[in-house]
Design an enzyme around this catalytic site. Structure first.
Site, PDB file in Angstrom:
ATOM      1  N   ASP A 124       0.721  -1.182  -0.070  1.00 17.52           N
ATOM      2  CA  ASP A 124       0.012   0.091   0.006  1.00 17.52           C
ATOM      3  C   ASP A 124       0.914   1.271  -0.039  1.00 17.52           C
ATOM      4  O   ASP A 124       0.350   2.095  -0.462  1.00 17.52           O
ATOM      5  CB  ASP A 124      -0.817   0.133   1.203  1.00 17.52           C
ATOM      6  CG  ASP A 124      -2.021  -1.051   1.247  1.00 17.52           C
ATOM      7  OD1 ASP A 124      -2.275  -1.401  -0.163  1.00 17.52           O
ATOM      8  OD2 ASP A 124      -2.585  -1.478   2.159  1.00 17.52           O
TER       9      ASP A 124
ATOM     10  N   TYR B  72     -10.146  -0.324   1.916  1.00 17.59           N
ATOM     11  CA  TYR B  72      -9.704  -0.456   3.146  1.00 17.59           C
ATOM     12  C   TYR B  72      -9.332   0.866   3.694  1.00 17.59           C
ATOM     13  O   TYR B  72      -8.863   1.817   3.011  1.00 17.59           O
ATOM     14  CB  TYR B  72      -8.510  -1.293   3.410  1.00 17.59           C
ATOM     15  CG  TYR B  72      -8.500  -2.718   4.220  1.00 17.59           C
ATOM     16  CD1 TYR B  72      -8.985  -2.477   5.606  1.00 17.59           C
ATOM     17  CD2 TYR B  72      -8.620  -3.957   3.493  1.00 17.59           C
ATOM     18  CE1 TYR B  72      -9.004  -3.832   6.366  1.00 17.59           C
ATOM     19  CE2 TYR B  72      -8.745  -5.021   4.479  1.00 17.59           C
ATOM     20  CZ  TYR B  72      -9.146  -5.037   5.716  1.00 17.59           C
ATOM     21  OH  TYR B  72      -9.051  -6.169   6.245  1.00 17.59           O
TER      22      TYR B  72
END
Length: 628
Positions: free
Chosen positions: A294, A377
């Site tokens: 990420d 998320y």
């Protein structure tokens, strides 16, 4: 008045992009992957801060979509020139937000995708979402090696404002050339589970239930906040630090120091998150490629979202905007990107004496936070500073889990949990790598591993009550590869052996580990080969300005971890030197029905606590609370 560590402004980003275009012929067919401040080396900071040096630089990564070739530039803002231009053959820069949106738009108008959607009864394209993921090199099909490609999930909303991540079109995966933005192929195993009734909504007006009653809670500071913010310089109680921000790490904390008896003492030069590795532990066709980096693939700064008073932050709030950029090199401002506020933190210290009575101090903490949305998320990051000299770093994971349909009605997957009728959420892990450049009373530090040992029965201790603590210095990088051990309560102290406290012992700060777990991956697996950093809880290296990314500068479509494993292979000395700690923690997410359809925050944290840094409790001078 700006500081040498202040992030690039919108005007500076625009200037940097313009210089690269002018000097290197970067034109319309190019993308800017990243534009960030080139932070000065530690040794140059004093001269720059005092004005004895005049230098401000930026680092740029860009690539030509026509041939896929990437380049890294150092741009001098003070010299108005490109001072270095490096070709990066075989490297793929980070993914960009523009590519994500362009890919989604292209697929929703592609005839092959429309046909596949129609076979599943999906005709309202406004409700379709294509969610693009990056590849690791080992999983790139041979026929596409050398190209910049992404693979996609396809989702659809049950209504205009419905949750797209509740309805996975299982088995439908477009593969896209991101430079030409064309569909290379469409994996399509046919409809699956489309007649299953799923309750995956979370918006109040879409819920099949009434909302509970919650009484209002108000937090006020009638006299205003207790901290001061001068540009990016933040002062609170005895703490002083500087706030930074960039596209990849998001929030960065610089020059963290504590005023002790009128003397400003350094604790850390720089604190940030350097990588976040999220391997999904399911080998099915829907999930085997699903390992996210990420930070290295997308960037926490690019994914940072604006904060809202009363929802994300409560109390007397000060917000700071952040500036990033798009792939054309144009600045993009994120309003309210960083939140600074104070919180009550319960009892700081207390004692009740039979004569003197009760003496109590309320604890207060300073909180610096930012929130990130990476597709489905959310990561909520909080750095908390306490009156007793402790620092806590907390991460909350929330948002929506990835799901897909089970193989057959009534079946139970081996690598996930059923969370609704006929759908499951695969098990996965979130490994976060905190980069902790500590300077405890200066840069000359040594890391000691501390372990508790029980005594054996003996003549002097027949009941085996004794407990000793061993403290062993880590002298080389091979020794600096450390794993958490619950049985010995292992921890790590960063010590300055040349500075002593009033008891004559060296001053230090202790990393108190938590949320540490093993990788549980075959070392030969592609996911592990790209992220060997997750193989240890802690790595210790000597400070080097250019060693910033533990899984390598460019993890997109990488086949190996070119960061920490490569650097530490030299086994450099780390004793009594300027050290950097790379601490790996996170969430081992065994999914559960209670995480669906939106996940309650899963909270993990670690601490940096003074250990002999002060002569006694540094919070003795906290005054009693006002009595009401």
């Amino acid at each position: 008045m700006s500081h040498p560590l202040d992030p690039l402004t919108a005007d500076e980003i625009r200037r940097v992009a313009g210089i690269v275009r002018r000097d290197r012929g970067v034109g319309e067919g190019w993308r800017f992957a990243s534009i960030e401040l080139r932070e000065p080396d530690k040794t140059d900071l004093p001269a720059l801060d005092e004005g004895r040096l005049d230098r401000r630089e930026a680092i740029v990564v860009c690539w030509n979509r026509a041939d896929g070739q990437a380049y890294r530039a150092v741009v001098s803002l003070t010299g108005d020139a490109v001072s270095d231009w490096e070709h990066l053959p075989g490297q793929q820069p980070n993914m960009t937000v523009d590519e994500w949106h362009e890919c989604d738009a292209m697929l929703r108008s592609h005839p092959a995708v429309l046909e596949a959607l129609a076979r599943r009864g999906v005709t309202d394209l406004s409700r379709v979402l294509a969610d693009m993921w990056a590849y690791g090199a080992a999983l790139v099909p041979d026929r596409y090696v050398g190209r910049r490609i992404g693979w996609c999930d396809v989702w659809y909303r049950g209504s205009e404002r419905g949750n797209p991540y509740a309805h996975h079109l299982t088995g439908l995966h477009p593969i896209v050339d991101l430079n030409t933005m064309t569909l290379l192929e469409l994996e399509d195993s046919g409809p699956a589970g489309d007649d299953v009734q799923i309750m995956g909504e979370y918006l109040p007006d879409l819920l099949p239930m009434r909302l509970r009653e919650v009484a209002p809670l108000h937090i006020s500071q009638p006299d205003g906040p207790g901290f001061a913010l001068d540009g990016t310089l933040l002062s609170w109680q005895n703490w002083r630090l500087r706030l930074g921000f960039n596209h990849r790490e998001g929030l960065v904390l610089h020059q963290v120091a504590f005023s002790d008896g009128g003397r400003l003492r350094s604790v850390a030069h720089r604190l940030s998150f350097a990588e976040m590795v999220v391997p999904y532990r399911d080998a099915s066709p829907d999930h085997y490629r699903r390992t996210a980096f990420d930070i290295g693939e997308w960037g926490l700064g690019f994914m940072t979202t604006s904060l809202t008073l009363g929802c994300d932050c409560l109390g007397e709030i000060t917000y700071l905007d952040a500036v990033v950029h798009d792939s054309k090199g144009e600045p993009v401002t994120i309003p309210n990107a960083i939140c600074v506020h104070e919180e009550d933190s319960g009892v700081l210290w207390k004692h009740v004496d039979e004569r003197a009575g009760a003496e109590v101090r309320r604890a207060r903490r300073l909180v610096i936070s930012f929130h990130v949305t990476v597709a489905n998320y959310e990561y909520l990051v909080y750095w908390r500073f306490y009156q007793d000299g402790a620092i806590e770093c907390e991460v909350r994971a929330t948002g929506i889990m990835v799901t897909s349909h089970t193989a057959a009605p009534g079946s139970r997957p081996a690598n996930g949990t059923l969370v609704d009728q006929g759908i499951y959420a695969p098990f996965h892990q979130h490994f976060i790598v905190a980069r902790l450049d500590l300077d405890v009373d200066g840069p000359g530090n040594t890391v000691y591993v501390t372990e508790s040992r029980p005594a054996a029965p003996g003549d002097d201790d027949p009941h085996a009550l004794g407990l000793t603590v061993s403290s062993t210095p880590l002298r080389t990088e091979s020794e600096g590869r450390q794993d958490y051990d619950w049985a010995s309560q292992r921890g790590w102290k960063v010590v300055n052996d040349t500075v002593r406290n009033a008891m004559g012992t060296p001053v230090g700060y202790k990393l108190v580990p938590a949320a540490s777990f093993p990788a549980l991956l075959d070392p030969a697996s592609p996911a592990y080969q790209r992220a060997k950093v997750i193989g240890h809880t802690l790595w210790v290296t000597p400070y080097r300005q250019d060693e910033r990314w533990p899984c390598g500068d460019f993890p997109v479509q990488a086949d190996a971890d070119t960061g920490l494993p490569a650097w530490t292979a030299a086994d450099r000395p780390i004793e009594n030197t300027d050290v950097v700690l790379w601490y790996v923690f996170g969430i081992h997410h065994i999914t559960r029905p209670e995480d669906w359809p939106v996940m309650p925050s899963d909270i993990v944290s670690f601490w940096l606590k003074p250990f002999g840094f002060f002569d006694r409790n540094p919070a003795l001078d906290v005054p009693p609370s006002h009595r009401h």
